[in-house]
Structures are given as C-alpha cells and as structure tokens.
Design a protein around this motif. Structure first.
Motif, mmCIF file in Angstrom:
data_model
loop_
_atom_site.group_PDB
_atom_site.id
_atom_site.type_symbol
_atom_site.label_atom_id
_atom_site.label_comp_id
_atom_site.label_asym_id
_atom_site.label_seq_id
_atom_site.Cartn_x
_atom_site.Cartn_y
_atom_site.Cartn_z
ATOM 1 N N PHE A 1 -21.925 -36.468 -69.336
ATOM 2 C CA PHE A 1 -22.104 -35.408 -68.566
ATOM 3 C C PHE A 1 -22.648 -37.089 -67.818
ATOM 4 O O PHE A 1 -23.239 -37.310 -66.760
ATOM 5 C CB PHE A 1 -23.882 -34.545 -68.060
ATOM 6 N N ARG B 1 -26.885 -38.607 -63.334
ATOM 7 C CA ARG B 1 -27.304 -38.274 -64.463
ATOM 8 C C ARG B 1 -27.072 -39.573 -65.345
ATOM 9 O O ARG B 1 -27.119 -40.219 -66.515
ATOM 10 C CB ARG B 1 -27.007 -37.196 -65.974
ATOM 11 N N SER C 1 -32.463 -31.026 -69.596
ATOM 12 C CA SER C 1 -33.088 -30.004 -68.779
ATOM 13 C C SER C 1 -31.276 -30.404 -67.742
ATOM 14 O O SER C 1 -31.284 -31.740 -67.464
ATOM 15 C CB SER C 1 -34.005 -30.858 -67.739
ATOM 16 N N PHE C 2 -31.123 -29.018 -66.715
ATOM 17 C CA PHE C 2 -30.092 -29.317 -65.699
ATOM 18 C C PHE C 2 -30.458 -30.105 -64.648
ATOM 19 O O PHE C 2 -32.400 -30.198 -64.701
ATOM 20 C CB PHE C 2 -29.591 -28.234 -65.081
ATOM 21 N N THR C 3 -30.122 -31.752 -64.403
ATOM 22 C CA THR C 3 -31.255 -31.848 -63.335
ATOM 23 C C THR C 3 -31.124 -31.542 -62.041
ATOM 24 O O THR C 3 -31.897 -32.174 -61.290
ATOM 25 C CB THR C 3 -30.442 -33.871 -63.309
ATOM 26 N N ALA D 1 -24.369 -25.322 -70.896
ATOM 27 C CA ALA D 1 -24.844 -27.168 -70.507
ATOM 28 C C ALA D 1 -25.428 -27.771 -70.954
ATOM 29 O O ALA D 1 -27.029 -27.265 -70.942
ATOM 30 C CB ALA D 1 -23.684 -27.478 -69.509
ATOM 31 N N ALA D 2 -25.552 -28.745 -70.436
ATOM 32 C CA ALA D 2 -26.379 -30.126 -70.656
ATOM 33 C C ALA D 2 -27.499 -29.521 -71.757
ATOM 34 O O ALA D 2 -28.618 -30.056 -71.851
ATOM 35 C CB ALA D 2 -27.662 -29.331 -69.632
ATOM 36 N N GLU E 1 -25.277 -33.212 -76.853
ATOM 37 C CA GLU E 1 -24.931 -33.655 -76.345
ATOM 38 C C GLU E 1 -25.214 -35.097 -76.989
ATOM 39 O O GLU E 1 -24.665 -36.357 -76.920
ATOM 40 C CB GLU E 1 -24.947 -34.537 -74.817
ATOM 41 N N MET F 1 -31.314 -24.648 -61.870
ATOM 42 C CA MET F 1 -30.826 -24.819 -62.821
ATOM 43 C C MET F 1 -31.185 -24.004 -64.129
ATOM 44 O O MET F 1 -30.455 -23.955 -65.447
ATOM 45 C CB MET F 1 -29.264 -25.401 -63.367
ATOM 46 N N GLU G 1 -17.448 -26.182 -68.133
ATOM 47 C CA GLU G 1 -18.024 -25.744 -67.060
ATOM 48 C C GLU G 1 -17.728 -26.062 -65.566
ATOM 49 O O GLU G 1 -18.301 -24.410 -64.957
ATOM 50 C CB GLU G 1 -19.163 -27.258 -67.388
ATOM 51 N N LEU H 1 -18.358 -31.579 -60.530
ATOM 52 C CA LEU H 1 -19.050 -32.198 -60.462
ATOM 53 C C LEU H 1 -20.019 -32.963 -61.137
ATOM 54 O O LEU H 1 -21.040 -33.792 -61.153
ATOM 55 C CB LEU H 1 -19.671 -31.623 -61.890
HETATM 56 N N1 LUZ Z 1 -24.054 -30.014 -65.748
HETATM 57 C C1 LUZ Z 1 -24.987 -29.953 -65.187
HETATM 58 C C2 LUZ Z 1 -24.648 -30.908 -67.165
HETATM 59 O O1 LUZ Z 1 -25.044 -28.792 -63.559
HETATM 60 N N2 LUZ Z 1 -26.596 -30.427 -64.812
HETATM 61 C C3 LUZ Z 1 -26.986 -31.683 -65.768
HETATM 62 O O2 LUZ Z 1 -27.495 -32.181 -65.782
HETATM 63 C C4 LUZ Z 1 -25.997 -31.722 -67.200
HETATM 64 N N3 LUZ Z 1 -26.439 -32.477 -68.209
HETATM 65 C C5 LUZ Z 1 -24.676 -32.936 -69.121
HETATM 66 C C6 LUZ Z 1 -24.453 -32.273 -69.302
HETATM 67 N N4 LUZ Z 1 -23.844 -31.473 -68.055
#
Ligand code: LUZ
Ligand code: MTE
Ligand code: MOS
Length: 751
Positions: free
Chosen positions: A334, A300, A428-430, A498-499, A702, A434, A222, A293
């Motif tokens: 994550f 998360r 969702s991406f937090t 991702a996510a 995931e 994104m 990622e 990251l």
């Molecule tokens: N990557 C990311 C992730 O940039 N933000 C997230 O919330 C996330 N969540 C799960 C896996 N990758």
C-alpha cells in the motif's frame, strides 16, 4: 492449509449454484483513454436474440458515484471517458456468451481528447488528483552544510498486476421488500453495501453483502470490487431477476487498476562516520484516472519514507498525478514498498560512491528504541537492530560476503551479489476510524459454536486464525467452531480486510464476545456447583474448580445454561486504543505497532544471457508469538515471492494511447517455481509480541513483500561485480532484458 481447496469443495463466487432466471452481464468499456461521447448506436446489440437489456449512466436511480474517498469516479461514464476500459454500458443477456457478442455490436461515437499517460507530463501540467502532502522532521535545509557526503538521484518503480486467481465479480439477487442480496468477491463487504445503496438510492439496510471467500485479493478487491457489485445490482434492480457479472481474465486485466508506479527524487546527506543526517524525497505517484485509494496510499508512502532508519532531518513530499489509465489501487504494502525502494536506492548510491557495501550504512542508522519517525510516533523496543544482528549472525554475513567474492574471482560469466534488506511496516489503517471490528458469536445448545466476524478470507488464513482465537478464549477444540461467511447482516459497519490488520482487529472483537459468553457460562456453572464463579474456569472443555478439573463438561454446561435461559449469543466490538493522527500537523501515533525484519539475499547473474536466479533469501522476521506458524510461513514466502516478482519480472506496460500492452499472461510474467528463490530460510525473532497484536501474534500479511527489494540490490551488486563502474538507474523491475541492456550499454562498448 485448507483441505476443501485441495478437494475442490471450496465454493468461490462462480461456484454458487445459480438461481432460476439468472441473467448474465458484461461491461462495455471505453475504447479510448480520453474522449467525449457524442453518441451511441445500440440497436444491433439490442436486437441480438437473448439480449435482455443494455444500461447506461442515465439508468442509475441513485447517485452515479463510486468514489470511496473522493467523489470523482462515476460508475458508468457520462460525457467524458477517462481511461480505456472505463465502464460505459452494461449488457445483460440470458448467458454471458450472448452478452459478449452483443458487446461487439455496440457502436460508440466519440471525439478523442489528448490523453496523458506519463506521470511526469501530468506533474508538469499540474494534473493532480488531490493536493500534495509533506512530512517533516528537524530542519533538512539547514543540515546539508553539516554533511560530509551528499548524494542526489532518482528512482522509479513500476505497476503490478494483482493476478488474483479468481477474477472480479458479483452476483446480485433481488429480494422482497425492495431489498437486494449480493454475493461479492470483495475485501470490503460494508463498502460494497454502502456504495450499492448509494447507486440504487436505497438505505443501507436494504442491501446485504455476503462473502464466503475470495480466490485472492492482494488489495485489488479492497476498493475495486465495488463497481462490479454495483453494476450487477443495477441490472438486478431494474429487471427483478438475479444477475451475475464475472469478469473474464482479459477484461479484469485491462479494466482494473494495479499497484501505483512512482517516480521519485531523493537527496541524502551523511556524516563522515556514515550517519544519515538528512534525507529529502519527492514522490510522484501515478494515480491513474480517479483518486480511488490513492490518498491513503500516498500517505503510507510518506509514513514509510525512512524505512527502519532513524534520520534526524527529513522532508518527504508526495504528489498524486492524474493520468488516463485505470485508477491505480491498493496492493500489498500500500505505497510502503514504493517508499522503501527510494531510501534503499539513496543508500545504495551513497555506498557505491563511497566504495563501501550498503550494509555499512544501513547498520549504522537502524532505529533504536524511542527514536522518532518523521510522523511523530516513536520506535518500540530495538527490534530493528535485533532482527539485523540476529540475521547477520545466524546467516554469517562476513562468510557470505567472502563466498561471493571468492565465487566472483573464479567465475567470468556468472557473477554473484548479495544485499541486506531491513524492513519496517506500520500496522493499523492510517485512517484511525477504520481501526475497528465486530464479531457475533453463537453457542448452540449442543455446545457447537458459530463464529461471525467482519474478516474476509482471501487465502491469507484469517479464518483459521480467528477460530484459533475463539478456541483459546473459550478453551474448546477448534472442531467445535464453524466459521460463517462474512455477511453485513450479521456483523455491520466493518472495515475492509486489509492493512494486514484482519486478525488483530477481528480477533480482538472475537475475544470481546467470547469474554462475555465465558462470564455468563461461569455464572451458570457457579449456580450448578454452588461455588463462587471467581473460583471457576473453563479449561479443555471442562469446568475447573480452584485449579482442579471437575466433572462438569462444556456440553453439559451449555445445555444447562440454555435451560436456565442464559443468552448464548454475544456481540463483540474492538477499536484499537491510543492511536491518533493529526493531518493538519502531519504528526501523531497512527500505528498500533511496527513489524520489523531483515533479509539477506544472494543472487547470481548470467552476464552473457542476462538471466538470473535468486539463490537464497535468509530472513529473521518479527512474528511476535505466532498464532499459526504454518500460515505465517505461507504469508512470509508468498509475500516475498510477490515482492521479488514486482522488482524483477513483472512489467505492466501501457502505450502512449493508454492501451494495456501487457494484457495477457504471455505478455506479463509472474513469478513461478522457476523464478522463486532456490532456498528460503527464516527464523522467528525471539521476542514477545506487543499487546495490541492478537495474542501477541504480529500482523504478517504485507510486511514480507518488502524483502523483495533486497533481490533488486543483490542483482545490482552481482552486475557491479562484472562491471564496477556500471551506470544503472534505480528503476524496477530489473527484468532480464533491462539487466542485459544495462550491462552492454552500446554496441561499441566491448565486452
Ligand atoms: N488500506 C487502507 C490499507 O485503507 N488504509 C491503510 O492504511 C492500508 N494500509 C495497508 C493496506 N491497506
Ligand atoms: N495472502 C493470500 N493468500 N491472498 C491474498 O489475497 N492479501 C494480502 C495478505 N496476504 C492476500 C494474502 C494483503 S494485501 C493483505 S492486506 C492481507 O493479506 C490481508 O489479510 P490480513 O489482514 O488478515 O493479514
Ligand atoms: Mo492489502 S493492500 O491491505 O489489501
């Protein structure tokens, strides 16, 4: 799944035919965990026949900075070395073998500085990568006095190596007009584009990144695919020749970051009737030598602090500590799995102390519709309980418990244990911005379709899902659709895949593009058939009039639309609606939805040898309306196996000097068929998926990883069947070695 894989036709990075004059690069990594460079002798390496150039930080024309979230990571070390394997020099030669030989002739001079490799030492010394964060609900300090039972303890989980089959790498090809094309094994083509541009001091439009497919990513690509692409680009930019950089397995193992290890403290308070009233957790995240990251992963962890339970009073704080090992990075889940391990440890401790099975506490506290998570979002329809109830009934928990008891009564050397494991994972991406994606769909004159999106195929089947989405949107056979490589020139400004959100985000963008095309084609059909387009639809490659099939076929319609000069290409864009999160308040509604599920895990321990087997994993999982059941089954089983591996077999070890000891596959055990559960059964929860899931098919990449935690507890319970008063810290992985040592704590302790 993919017959091209089976027949060896799929092209991975290293299968791309090399252009004439291609050079090969290897990286010289720091030989110490912490040090100051005082000099270097490169002459012997440079003199080796075949060596073309050796580059260092001073050769970077743009900014020597690859930090994705925080600017704290140089591409090539300047003065200070922060971890073993940190790139210092890039050696370029006619072939990789020569480059590797030259690497061994580099003499780096340095002073050794004191290294921190222990997360608690970093914490005590205040070595943080960024400030800590706290999520709160209710008033946890005030609730303890109302609790009938309070338990405190600690929990720890280890790192995990991604072990994607295809190692990290990139191939950089200089183009005319001061431009560059990169083939990169990355989950984030746009991120590679942006950082390569920064390193070279070029605008993003000069850099094109193409990704055909990855031989696995699992989060490891990622962010951490970027450095290798930047290095290949740096050499190609200076030498005006194509440059390929593909890490050897050994280099990949010791130079790249892994899943974050955590050490955590918890306090849990329950009422007399087993309601969890209060929960406090302090997470120490080992972040490694740079932020990478970690800020998002730490966040998360806080989002998932309470798993699928409603707890009215919560305080969760997380610190990210800086240590002198490669920056830890994204890995399936994550930060979520690390959080779930802690709350499940707290519940297990409470259950063990109260002399009841943990599932009595778990069941009492499952989220109900409308319950508030500590971050402000509310739980959707009672899916947590629905999965639990269905699992309990379908797999007959009371019967399974009786079977285990009966087995344990008659067996001295083999003991069984079982555990229920409910899960909850936010989709969702937090980081809200994104959550957007793009698609570019071309219909060619013959009716065939080219599909471009920002989604990277890494084995998770996103391309097959997106073809299915396009096929359904246009009502054509999937065989009409060709998935194109992911390319920043065709779909720009993409988020990494991702996510677990690849299919949702890109699928919705595909739908948006297809809706526009469909509208144009129906207008054309309306003209051809002299009918109101509103009465027409395309079904099964044919135009239907007022609900009846007509003679106009897809191919004829497309051919005519072209002659009518209709635009047969469309660009689609999607941004998840309604999600938001306020970091000042630590409140909001960051997830499109949550995925739930429950697993029942049974395991057998050989208490003489310390060996064990996972007998059975029985799952009710919240798939929604699965778009592709075969792929979803693969993700469920693969995620589960990877989760079990993390908690049982896989042990990453660094020594006090930051040297990776588990640096080969003989020292690092990954799950194989022998360690896989003997039986995996699953059922799809019979409940429609939410509208923000693509065609109601919920994200699956995931969440199943989290079921692995049930294997830890099943093993723990089997051990307790042998030694009821067993002292076993909540530490993973529970390797056979650790298990055996725990069963026989000292030599004087008789069997
Ligand atoms: N990557 C990311 C992730 O940039 N933000 C997230 O919330 C996330 N969540 C799960 C896996 N990758
Ligand atoms: N499955 C395979 N075969 N290979 C992978 O690399 N990565 C996992 C998961 N499943 C992965 C995988 C991770 S970490 C994520 S986030 C999702 O796939 C990403 O893909 P998706 O968003 O399309 O689900
Ligand atoms: Mo997955 S950890 O979001 O790449």
């Amino acid at each position: 799944m993919n017959s091209a894989h089976v027949t060896g036709q799929s092209r991975f990075l290293d299968d791309i035919p090399e252009l004439k004059d291609t050079l090969h690069a290897v990286v010289f990594g720091s030989p110490v965990a912490h040090g100051r460079i005082t000099g270097a002798d490169l002459s012997e390496a440079r003199d080796l026949p075949g060596v073309v150039a050796i580059f260092a930080a001073a050769d970077i024309p743009g900014e020597n900075q690859i930090g994705g979230i925080l600017p704290d990571e140089p591409l090539l070390a300047e003065e200070i070395l922060h971890f073993r394997g940190q790139p210092v020099f890039l050696i370029v030669a006619g072939d990789a073998h020569t480059a590797r030989q030259a690497r061994s002739k580099i003499r780096l001079q340095y002073e050794i500085l004191p290294a921190i490799t222990d997360v608690e030492e970093a914490f005590e010394k205040g070595a943080f990568l960024f400030p800590p964060r706290t999520f709160r609900l209710g008033d946890v300090d005030a609730v303890w006095k109302d609790c009938a039972h309070i338990f405190e303890g600690s929990a720890a989980t280890g790192a995990q190596e991604h072990l994607y089959l295809e190692t990290q790498g990139a191939y950089a090809v200089p183009l005319e007009n001061a431009a560059m094309k990169l083939y990169s094994s990355t989950q984030g083509p746009t991120l590679v584009q942006r950082i390569v541009a920064r390193i070279l001091g070029l605008a993003m439009h000069r850099i094109e990144v193409e990704v055909g497919r990855l031989g696995g990513g699992f989060g490891g690509k990622e962010d951490q695919a970027t450095a290798w692409a930047c290095l290949a680009a740096l050499a190609a930019w200076h030498l005006h020749r194509p440059v390929k950089l593909l890490l050897s397995r050994h280099d990949d193992l010791y130079m790249t970051g892994k899943r974050h290890p955590y050490r955590s403290l918890y306090k849990i308070g329950l009422s007399e009737d087993l309601h969890i009233l209060g929960y406090e957790a302090t997470f120490l995240q080992d972040g490694g030598a740079a932020a990478d990251l970690s800020p998002a992963i730490l966040e998360r962890t806080l989002f998932h602090a309470t798993n699928s339970y409603f707890i009215p009073h919560v305080k969760a704080t997380a610190y990210s500590c800086r240590t002198n090992v490669p920056p830890y990075t994204a890995f399936r889940g994550f930060g979520g799995p690390q959080a779930l391990f802690v709350i499940e440890a707290a519940i297990a401790q409470a259950a063990e102390s109260l002399g009841i099975p943990a599932h009595k506490i778990q069941e009492k506290n499952l989220l109900a519709e409308g319950d508030e998570f500590p971050y402000g979002q509310r739980a959707e329809a009672p899916r947590a309980r629905a999965c639990w109830e269905r699992a309990k009934a379908a797999y007959d928990l009371p019967l399974r418990e009786k079977e285990v008891e009966a087995f344990n009564r008659q067996s001295a050397l083999l003991k069984k244990g079982l555990a229920m494991m409910p899960i909850c994972f936010g989709i969702s991406f937090t980081k809200t911005p994104m959550n957007q994606a793009g698609a570019l769909v071309h219909i060619y004159q013959d009716g065939s379709i080219g599909l471009n999106t920002g989604a990277v195929e890494m084995g998770q089947g996103v391309h097959a899902k997106l073809m299915e989405v396009a096929g359904r949107a246009l009502s054509v056979q999937p065989s009409r659709i060709k998935m194109e490589p992911t390319d920043t020139n065709r779909v720009a400004n993409t988020s990494p895949t991702a996510a677990s959100s690849g299919a949702d985000l890109n699928g919705k963008a595909v739908q948006h593009a297809c809706t526009q095309l469909l509208q144009r084609l129906l207008e054309t059909a309306g003209k051809m058939l002299q009918s109101d387009p509103a009465t027409l639809e395309i079904r099964g490659e044919r135009v239907w009039l007022s609900g009846r099939p007509g003679d106009l076929t897809w191919e004829a319609l497309v051919a005519e639309a072209f002659l009518q000069r209709v635009n047969l290409s469309a660009q689609g864009h999607y941004a998840t609606p309604d999600i938001h999160f306020d970091r000042a308040l630590e409140k909001g509604s960051p997830f499109a939805y949550h995925v739930y599920g429950t697993a029942l895990v049974t395991a057998t321990v050989d208490v003489l040898r310390g060996r064990y087997e996972i007998d059975r994993v029985e799952i009710v999982h919240d798939f929604g309306n699965s778009l592709h059941p075969a792929i979803d089954q693969g993700q469920l089983e693969g995620g589960l196996a990877q989760g079990i591996g993390w908690l049982t077999l896989e042990e990453v070890r660094y020594d006090a000097e930051g040297r990776l000891l588990s640096n080969s596959l003989s020292a690092y055990k990954v799950p194989d068929m022998g360690s896989a559960p003997k039986e995996v059964r699953y059922e799809m929860l019979n409940a429609a998926g939410p509208p923000l899931a693509i065609l109601g098919s919920k994200a699956v990449g995931e969440p199943p990883f989290l079921y692995g935690i049930g294997a830890y507890h099943a093993l723990r319970n089997a051990m307790r069947a042998f030694r009821p008063g067993l002292h076993l810290p909540f530490e993973a992985p529970l390797t056979p070695e650790r298990l055996l040592l725990a069963l026989y704590p000292s030599e004087t302790d008789p069997l």
